[in-house]
Design an enzyme around this catalytic site. Structure first.
Site, PDB file in Angstrom:
ATOM      1  N   GLY A  63     -98.420 -98.751  84.554  1.00  0.00           N
ATOM      2  CA  GLY A  63     -98.165-100.127  84.963  1.00  0.00           C
ATOM      3  C   GLY A  63     -98.005-100.165  86.470  1.00  0.00           C
TER       4      GLY A  63
ATOM      5  N   GLN B   5     -95.557-103.264  94.545  1.00  0.00           N
ATOM      6  CA  GLN B   5     -95.735-101.828  94.751  1.00  0.00           C
ATOM      7  C   GLN B   5     -96.940-101.524  95.639  1.00  0.00           C
ATOM      8  OE1 GLN B   5     -95.176-100.797  90.346  1.00  0.00           O
ATOM      9  NE2 GLN B   5     -94.461 -98.964  91.435  1.00  0.00           N
TER      10      GLN B   5
ATOM     11  N   CYS C  93     -91.855 -93.591  87.965  1.00  0.00           N
ATOM     12  CA  CYS C  93     -92.307 -94.753  88.717  1.00  0.00           C
ATOM     13  C   CYS C  93     -93.240 -94.288  89.824  1.00  0.00           C
ATOM     14  CB  CYS C  93     -91.096 -95.473  89.321  1.00  0.00           C
ATOM     15  SG  CYS C  93     -91.516 -96.923  90.305  1.00  0.00           S
ATOM     16  N   LEU C  94     -94.327 -95.014  90.005  1.00  0.00           N
ATOM     17  CA  LEU C  94     -95.283 -94.652  91.052  1.00  0.00           C
ATOM     18  C   LEU C  94     -94.668 -94.769  92.446  1.00  0.00           C
ATOM     19  CD1 LEU C  94     -98.512 -96.329  89.631  1.00  0.00           C
ATOM     20  CD2 LEU C  94     -97.800 -93.919  89.491  1.00  0.00           C
TER      21      LEU C  94
ATOM     22  N   HIS D 209     -89.797-102.359  82.752  1.00  0.00           N
ATOM     23  CA  HIS D 209     -89.876-101.692  84.056  1.00  0.00           C
ATOM     24  C   HIS D 209     -90.591-102.585  85.078  1.00  0.00           C
ATOM     25  CE1 HIS D 209     -90.540 -97.837  86.458  1.00  0.00           C
ATOM     26  NE2 HIS D 209     -91.383 -98.681  87.044  1.00  0.00           N
ATOM     27  N   GLU D 210     -91.759-103.122  84.713  1.00  0.00           N
ATOM     28  CA  GLU D 210     -92.543-103.925  85.652  1.00  0.00           C
ATOM     29  C   GLU D 210     -91.857-105.251  85.976  1.00  0.00           C
ATOM     30  OE1 GLU D 210     -94.698-102.343  87.250  1.00  0.00           O
ATOM     31  OE2 GLU D 210     -94.852-100.689  85.821  1.00  0.00           O
TER      32      GLU D 210
ATOM     33  N   HIS E 156     -89.335-104.641  88.652  1.00  0.00           N
ATOM     34  CA  HIS E 156     -89.907-104.560  90.002  1.00  0.00           C
ATOM     35  C   HIS E 156     -90.017-105.946  90.643  1.00  0.00           C
ATOM     36  CE1 HIS E 156     -90.945-100.447  90.872  1.00  0.00           C
ATOM     37  NE2 HIS E 156     -91.607-100.291  89.734  1.00  0.00           N
TER      38      HIS E 156
END
Length: 175
Positions: free
Chosen positions: A54, A59, A102-103, A144-145, A148
Site C-alpha cells: 500500500g 509518502q 512501512c515504506l 495503516h494507509e 498516513h
C-alpha cells in the site's frame, strides 16, 4: 476502481520518517481529472518498485487524501485498487498483533496491534463512491494507509515496551 498497472506511471521517491509531509494531515481530493489518474499510476509504480502492499499519496510528497493498495486478505484473495478521500468507517473484530512494516520506515518491522476487519468508504478517480471491506492483512493495510493520511505512521499505534523498542531501532537505523 482501476487496477494497478505495472509499467504505467513514474516512480517517485518515497519520503522517509522525519519528513514533515508524513506528519501533516492531508487535504481532500477535489479535482477528479487526468492529473489525478496520473498520480494514481505514479503511486502504483512507486509502490511496486519499493515492493509495498500500500502507499499513501503523502509518502511520495503529495498531501492529498489518496492511497493505493495491492495485497491479500486472510483467505488469500488479492485486492488491488485505490481510494480518494477515504474514511475508515469500521475497524473491529479481534485485535491481531502481527509484524507490520512501512515504506517510509524501510527495513524495519514491528509487531503492531490492528483490528482483523476494516471498512473504508471514499471515491475512485472519477468521483464514484466506493466501499472497501477487508480482513486480515488487507484490513491491516486499510488501517495503516488511512493513518498516513491523518499524519500518522504505524509506530504511533505502538505503546509501552513495543514503542520504546521501535524508537530505539529507528534511532539505530538512523532514519
Amino acid at each position: 476502481m482501476s487496477q494497478g498497472n505495472r509499467g504505467r506511471g513514474t516512480v517517485r521517491p518515497i519520503r522517509r520518517l522525519g519528513d514533515p509531509v508524513l506528519r501533516t494531515a492531508c487535504d481532500p481530493v477535489r479535482a477528479f481529472d487526468a492529473s489525478l489518474e496520473r498520480l494514481v499510476d505514479d503511486m502504483f509504480a512507486s509502490m511496486y518498485e519499493a515492493h509495498g502492499a500500500g502507499l499513501a499519496a503523502n509518502q511520495i510528497g503529495v498531501p492529498l487524501r489518496l492511497f493505493v493498495y495491492d495485497c491479500d486478505d486472510d483467505r488469500g484473495r488479492r485486492h488491488v485498487g485505490h481510494v480518494a478521500n477515504p474514511v475508515l468507517v469500521a475497524a473491529d473484530g479481534e485485535i491481531l498483533d502481527e509484524p507490520e512494516g512501512c515504506l517510509s520506515v524501510p527495513g524495519l518491522n514491528f509487531s503492531t496491534p490492528r483490528h482483523a476487519h476494516a471498512v473504508v468508504e471514499g471515491v475512485d478517480v472519477k468521483g464514484k463512491p466506493v466501499r472497501i471491506e477487508g480482513t486480515g492483512y488487507f484490513a491491516r493495510c486499510l488501517q495503516h494507509e488511512c493513518g498516513h493520511l491523518d499524519g500518522g505512521v504505524y509506530i504511533d499505534v505502538l505503546s509501552g515496551d513495543a514503542r520504546r523498542d521501535a524508537m530505539r531501532a529507528i534511532r539505530a537505523a538512523d532514519l
